[in-house]
Design a protein around this motif. Structure first.
Motif, PDB file in Angstrom:
ATOM      1  N   GLU A  89      25.400  22.109  -9.588  1.00 23.73           N
ATOM      2  CA  GLU A  89      24.412  21.400 -10.381  1.00 23.73           C
ATOM      3  C   GLU A  89      23.035  21.995 -10.175  1.00 23.73           C
ATOM      4  O   GLU A  89      22.197  21.964 -11.060  1.00 23.73           O
ATOM      5  CB  GLU A  89      24.399  19.919  -9.992  1.00 23.73           C
ATOM      6  N   ALA A  90      22.815  22.521  -8.971  1.00 26.65           N
ATOM      7  CA  ALA A  90      21.493  23.027  -8.639  1.00 26.65           C
ATOM      8  C   ALA A  90      21.325  24.505  -8.971  1.00 26.65           C
ATOM      9  O   ALA A  90      20.369  24.901  -9.614  1.00 26.65           O
ATOM     10  CB  ALA A  90      21.207  22.794  -7.159  1.00 26.65           C
ATOM     11  N   THR A 124      24.923  27.490 -11.835  1.00 25.33           N
ATOM     12  CA  THR A 124      24.739  28.042 -13.175  1.00 25.33           C
ATOM     13  C   THR A 124      24.011  29.378 -13.113  1.00 25.33           C
ATOM     14  O   THR A 124      24.325  30.312 -13.852  1.00 25.33           O
ATOM     15  CB  THR A 124      23.940  27.061 -14.049  1.00 25.33           C
ATOM     16  N   THR A 163      19.154  23.899  -1.759  1.00 24.82           N
ATOM     17  CA  THR A 163      18.831  22.730  -2.569  1.00 24.82           C
ATOM     18  C   THR A 163      18.443  21.578  -1.658  1.00 24.82           C
ATOM     19  O   THR A 163      19.104  21.322  -0.650  1.00 24.82           O
ATOM     20  CB  THR A 163      20.031  22.294  -3.429  1.00 24.82           C
ATOM     21  N   TYR A 193      18.021  17.568  -1.720  1.00 31.64           N
ATOM     22  CA  TYR A 193      18.356  16.369  -2.483  1.00 31.64           C
ATOM     23  C   TYR A 193      17.507  15.193  -2.010  1.00 31.64           C
ATOM     24  O   TYR A 193      17.547  14.828  -0.829  1.00 31.64           O
ATOM     25  CB  TYR A 193      19.835  16.016  -2.306  1.00 31.64           C
ATOM     26  N   ASP A 238      16.765  25.877 -12.188  1.00 31.44           N
ATOM     27  CA  ASP A 238      17.915  25.002 -12.433  1.00 31.44           C
ATOM     28  C   ASP A 238      17.834  23.758 -11.562  1.00 31.44           C
ATOM     29  O   ASP A 238      18.531  23.638 -10.556  1.00 31.44           O
ATOM     30  CB  ASP A 238      19.223  25.757 -12.161  1.00 31.44           C
ATOM     31  N   LYS A 239      16.978  22.833 -11.950  1.00 33.67           N
ATOM     32  CA  LYS A 239      16.831  21.582 -11.209  1.00 33.67           C
ATOM     33  C   LYS A 239      17.655  20.504 -11.894  1.00 33.67           C
ATOM     34  O   LYS A 239      17.894  20.546 -13.096  1.00 33.67           O
ATOM     35  CB  LYS A 239      15.361  21.178 -11.145  1.00 33.67           C
ATOM     36  N   GLY A 240      18.070  19.505 -11.107  1.00 35.38           N
ATOM     37  CA  GLY A 240      18.920  18.469 -11.675  1.00 35.38           C
ATOM     38  C   GLY A 240      18.553  17.082 -11.207  1.00 35.38           C
ATOM     39  O   GLY A 240      18.049  16.893 -10.106  1.00 35.38           O
ATOM     40  N   THR A 241      18.796  16.090 -12.059  1.00 28.54           N
ATOM     41  CA  THR A 241      18.607  14.673 -11.720  1.00 28.54           C
ATOM     42  C   THR A 241      19.871  13.933 -12.128  1.00 28.54           C
ATOM     43  O   THR A 241      20.380  14.147 -13.234  1.00 28.54           O
ATOM     44  CB  THR A 241      17.405  14.081 -12.476  1.00 28.54           C
ATOM     45  N   ARG A 242      20.376  13.085 -11.252  1.00 25.75           N
ATOM     46  CA  ARG A 242      21.589  12.343 -11.586  1.00 25.75           C
ATOM     47  C   ARG A 242      21.573  10.948 -10.983  1.00 25.75           C
ATOM     48  O   ARG A 242      20.779  10.648 -10.089  1.00 25.75           O
ATOM     49  CB  ARG A 242      22.834  13.096 -11.118  1.00 25.75           C
TER      50      ARG A 242
END
Length: 229
Positions: free
Chosen positions: A50-51, A54, A129, A131, A186-190
């Motif tokens: 996710e981080a 990709t 990463t 979190y 490529d940052k992510g929020t969930r």
């Protein structure tokens, strides 16, 4: 005499209607714990994907100038992830119920390796990463004595991933930022959550140690300490 008895009963009434608060005398609780077995650890490759996973896929054809190193499908990842560090504040709103908020932090890293023209693997980059998780919390006390307690807990919120990357061992990108900039972007929020089926605490009136079993971003198993005031 009747007046004295009446006044005494009136003074005892709040304690009788709220026995848990009267017995323990503390409304606020602050705790710190370490947890293992978060969703990030369930499948490290998937979680890290996710981080910056990709970015690795997008960089399959990227050439790195270290003996003309080429990132191919044989690229290896040496992944590691630390425990979740949890901070939590709760306030007693009812004899058996506390509500508040929790903050959690977890760090994950991986080394990217690639083969040179001779088939030898080299570390070419390191990615990581961080979190950060924020959640409102509800804690239900099933048993609460002077020295021990038994509880369950539920929380829901958001987890934000921040990424970093750098080249290693003299490896250089043919185009600056070809790999590292993509990883960083490529940052992510969930959605984040924690459901703890059972927690056990023991200690004094003001300080307790606890163990907690559940599932979520604070960990499948937690161990920590709390201060009540």
């Amino acid at each position: 005499m009747k007046k004295i008895i009446f006044m005494s009963l009136m003074a005892l009434l709040p304690m009788m209607s709220n026995p848990a608060m009267a017995q323990l005398g503390s409304k606020s609780e602050f705790s710190i714990s370490a947890g293992a077995g978060t969703p990030n650890e369930k499948n490290i490759g998937e979680a890290l994907g996710e981080a910056f996973g990709t970015a690795i896929v997008k960089s399959i054809s990227a050439f790195i100038t270290m003996g003309q190193v080429n990132l191919t499908d044989n690229t290896k990842k040496d992944e590691s992830i630390g425990p979740a560090i949890n901070l939590q504040y709760l306030y007693r709103v009812a004899p058996k119920v506390k509500v508040g908020a929790a903050l959690s932090y977890q760090h994950a890293s991986t080394k990217l390796q690639a083969a040179d023209n001779s088939g030898n693997y080299h570390d070419v980059a390191k990615a990581s990463t961080d979190y950060f998780t924020m959640m409102p919390v509800v804690k239900a006390m099933w048993m609460e004595k002077e020295h021990i307690g038994l509880y369950s807990k539920a929380a829901a919120g958001v987890c934000i991933a921040g990424n970093n990357a750098k080249m290693e061992n003299g490896a250089k990108e043919k185009t600056p930022g070809e790999l590292t900039d993509q990883i960083k972007s490529d940052k992510g929020t969930r959605f984040a959550y924690q459901v703890s089926a059972v927690g056990f605490e023991a200690g004094s009136k003001n300080f307790r140690c606890f163990v907690e079993l559940g599932y979520g971003f604070q960990g499948f198993a937690q161990i920590g300490g709390s201060i009540n005031f």
